[in-house]
Design a protein around this motif. Sequence first.
Motif, mmCIF file in Angstrom:
data_model
loop_
_atom_site.group_PDB
_atom_site.id
_atom_site.type_symbol
_atom_site.label_atom_id
_atom_site.label_comp_id
_atom_site.label_asym_id
_atom_site.label_seq_id
_atom_site.Cartn_x
_atom_site.Cartn_y
_atom_site.Cartn_z
ATOM 1 N N UNK A 192 -7.367 4.659 -3.166
ATOM 2 C CA UNK A 192 -7.574 4.322 -1.753
ATOM 3 C C UNK A 192 -7.200 5.554 -0.933
ATOM 4 N N UNK A 193 -8.126 6.006 -0.130
ATOM 5 C CA UNK A 193 -7.909 7.253 0.592
ATOM 6 C C UNK A 193 -6.590 7.268 1.369
ATOM 7 N N UNK A 227 0.762 -1.231 0.000
ATOM 8 C CA UNK A 227 0.000 0.000 0.000
ATOM 9 C C UNK A 227 0.805 1.300 0.000
ATOM 10 N N UNK A 228 1.951 1.346 0.671
ATOM 11 C CA UNK A 228 2.551 2.627 1.035
ATOM 12 C C UNK A 228 4.012 2.746 0.638
ATOM 13 N N UNK A 229 4.533 3.967 0.807
ATOM 14 C CA UNK A 229 5.973 4.185 0.713
ATOM 15 C C UNK A 229 6.562 4.271 2.114
ATOM 16 N N UNK A 230 7.669 3.570 2.295
ATOM 17 C CA UNK A 230 8.303 3.528 3.606
ATOM 18 C C UNK A 230 9.788 3.850 3.420
ATOM 19 N N UNK A 231 10.253 4.846 4.175
ATOM 20 C CA UNK A 231 11.673 5.229 4.122
ATOM 21 C C UNK A 231 12.315 4.993 5.475
ATOM 22 N N UNK A 232 13.471 4.339 5.444
ATOM 23 C CA UNK A 232 14.277 4.245 6.657
ATOM 24 C C UNK A 232 15.271 5.395 6.631
ATOM 25 N N UNK A 233 15.322 6.140 7.714
ATOM 26 C CA UNK A 233 16.243 7.277 7.798
ATOM 27 C C UNK A 233 17.190 7.022 8.969
ATOM 28 N N UNK A 234 18.466 6.912 8.660
ATOM 29 C CA UNK A 234 19.452 6.623 9.700
ATOM 30 C C UNK A 234 20.561 7.663 9.652
ATOM 31 N N UNK A 235 20.812 8.273 10.812
ATOM 32 C CA UNK A 235 21.936 9.201 10.918
ATOM 33 C C UNK A 235 22.897 8.686 11.981
ATOM 34 N N UNK A 236 23.920 9.454 12.246
ATOM 35 C CA UNK A 236 24.906 8.989 13.246
ATOM 36 C C UNK A 236 24.351 9.088 14.662
ATOM 37 N N UNK A 284 -0.164 6.969 -0.072
ATOM 38 C CA UNK A 284 -0.545 7.652 -1.307
ATOM 39 C C UNK A 284 -2.010 7.343 -1.620
ATOM 40 N N UNK A 285 -2.642 8.185 -2.412
ATOM 41 C CA UNK A 285 -4.089 8.001 -2.576
ATOM 42 C C UNK A 285 -4.480 6.861 -3.512
ATOM 43 N N UNK A 286 -3.704 5.807 -3.527
ATOM 44 C CA UNK A 286 -4.074 4.598 -4.267
ATOM 45 C C UNK A 286 -3.313 3.437 -3.642
ATOM 46 N N UNK A 287 -3.624 2.225 -4.096
ATOM 47 C CA UNK A 287 -2.948 1.047 -3.568
ATOM 48 C C UNK A 287 -1.675 0.812 -4.347
#
Lengths: 419, 419
Positions: free
Chosen positions: B76-77, B45-54, B64-67
């Motif tokens: 999809x709402x 369904x979605x976008x997923x970002x891993x954000x890693x810093x020191x 997002x508004x779709x699957x």
Amino acid sequence: MAFSEFRPLDESSLIEYIKAVPSLSEKLGNKFHDIKIKEVGDGNLNFVYIVVGSSGSFVIKQALPYIRCIGESWPMTKERAYFEAVALRKHGQLCPNHVPDVYHFDRTMSLIGMRYLEPPHIILRKGLIAGIEYPLLADHVSEYMAKTLFGTSLLCNSTTVHKASVAEFCGNVELCRLTEQVVFSDPYKVSEYNRWTSPHLDHDAEAIREDNILKAEIAELKTMFIERTQALVHGDLHTGSIMVTQESTQVIDPEFAFYGPMGFDIGAFLGNLMLAFFSQDGHAVEGNDRKAYKEWILRTIEETWNLFHKKFVALWEQKKEEGPGEAYLPGIYNNSEVVQLVQSKYLSQLLHDSLGFGAAKMIRRIVGVAHVEDFESISDPTKRAACERPALELAKLLLKERRNFKSISQLISAIRQIQ
Amino acid sequence: MAFSEFRPLDESSLIEYIKAVPSLSEKLGNKFHDIKIKEVGDGNLNFVYIVVGSSGSFVIKQALPYIRCIGESWPMTKERAYFEAVALRKHGQLCPNHVPDVYHFDRTMSLIGMRYLEPPHIILRKGLIAGIEYPLLADHVSEYMAKTLFGTSLLCNSTTVHKASVAEFCGNVELCRLTEQVVFSDPYKVSEYNRWTSPHLDHDAEAIREDNILKAEIAELKTMFIERTQALVHGDLHTGSIMVTQESTQVIDPEFAFYGPMGFDIGAFLGNLMLAFFSQDGHAVEGNDRKAYKEWILRTIEETWNLFHKKFVALWEQKKEEGPGEAYLPGIYNNSEVVQLVQSKYLSQLLHDSLGFGAAKMIRRIVGVAHVEDFESISDPTKRAACERPALELAKLLLKERRNFKSISQLISAIRQIQ
């Protein structure tokens, strides 16, 4: 709108109010010199004014922020008038023959202007106490229940429509809580509000408070009452919420409306007919033993369910053609055998729910806070208790054994056996 | 807030966004020169970002508004992110050990910033396919389910609190409708979305579409899914919504959350463990026949229910002291016999619901639109079908016979018998 903030009306301010509201003053042909106003709120909660002029009439119902029959010590949101108006309009669309027209609603004033149900309309409960037969009652009430319950359920609507309406009626929670307390809780525990014909029924009331099986059953019904958003129910469909003549049947007062189990409405009506049945011996006089009338009540109970069943299934069949609700898609329920199977399961479950809720309503009217005139008008307490006790016994049986009832005729047999 | 209207982020605009949001940039110690961003949304369904810093890390999830897996053709709402954030926070309050912290929510952007579940956390489903035992899994998931389901039910809350939250989650109707379609409807009818291991399971899929008894059962469950506001359920509690290490179990992705039957969550988890069980033969290799692992899965199923039962009842007992929810008032349920009676009825009903919903989830994963990697990763279709068929048979049995199951050990016996 006459007033910018809430204010309880009296007869003189009511006239001012009417003059300022076109939809009301037009009903009177804008003639105010000869109008007669009568306050008739004999219910427990609200003020009700009948307004009659030479050219027309209506009823004004105003909710106050407490329960009228108890007073300001038991506060109760006046927003209930909003939910009553929405329910009257929704049920009126679905079943215009048996729901009075709403002419005007004012949320600020918690005030509904609606059709005046002119004489000889009387409250059904009073007719039942007087021993009057209503040959069309079963036909009319079954039509009202089938159309309003089916039409606000997932048999008829999409989940989207359903959940939006469920969300709105979640707002009527204060009225739901009142029902929870007086129907599902107080009668099963020691409560300052409970009363009964004493000392005659002291042991009966105690037996209810100590019956573990009964208390387990009432818990299931209470949870179903709160959790199950099956349809927009009237929420208080006893014989005091129905006005009748020989030809007309009108359902009023849906201020307890919310999304709940259908069986709560059906049970309320059937349960109150059962109370009327058991009260008849207390109203028997020489020359009128009420025996024939009791038979009419039993026929009405039986016909109400059977006609409801027939009409409900007919709506289901009809809706299949028009584009059905979410619950039973024709692509899945695509042969007559499976359709019969699911309909028979649905209606059988609904009978069980109705018997359970009907029983709960009977019990609370005998050992809870609010009693019914059917029994209260029997002045001799010994005679009254003799009517109430078998009603209580039947209700206990129904609460415990309802799942074994396969048809409404089994209920009629059980009533006959216990009386 | 970085943006005043919705806009899908990419890696570079995400950095801008983070810089503008104190609760996120502080997590990184306001150091941006060395941060690493990785897009890992492998869900549907979605976008997923891993954000890693020191100095720290988090995950950013944007709806997002779709699957995602289907594309803009299936809208999809994006409001689902709001319900996900509310559910994460509510469930997190009730069970902080097994729900990741939410650091930030932006409704306009449909964006959640939350704890990054660092390695060696992996998706439970991948662990089950790899044959890894998680000795604490049953304990952790049963704790999560007991605390979140009990804590959002009428066993814990007043009707007022309950209905306000029910009303809010009625807004997540689009996600509910998706479940209705893919779990309760499509597998039981001809649908362009259905697929299965073909031609091997052609007859099995057809048999499901032509099984009237099964279709009557799935109708009851579908109606319960929509109507019954028992608790705030996760709504998608399969083994892909749980991240694990040997010590940690974290439940993610409650975007399908709504007030529904508790059994839907319990069934989702148990049903997916059963799918994992039946897929094991497809993953057996020389030197590892997966027999011992299958036994571990069975033990985990049994322990999950038994621990859930124990913890749920313990919460119920504890809550009685603190001031209970509306469903079982201590003034009524005032002796140990009646308390045991109502608890045993409640949990027995819940077991039946869980088996029913679990079965529905199994069926849809074999003949519906979205399959599970447990089976999909078995590349030989003959082998795969040989794993899927007994899973399907068990699911049909459970759907039809669930009310006869008195304990979870009966389920274990049924699984052994069918494999």
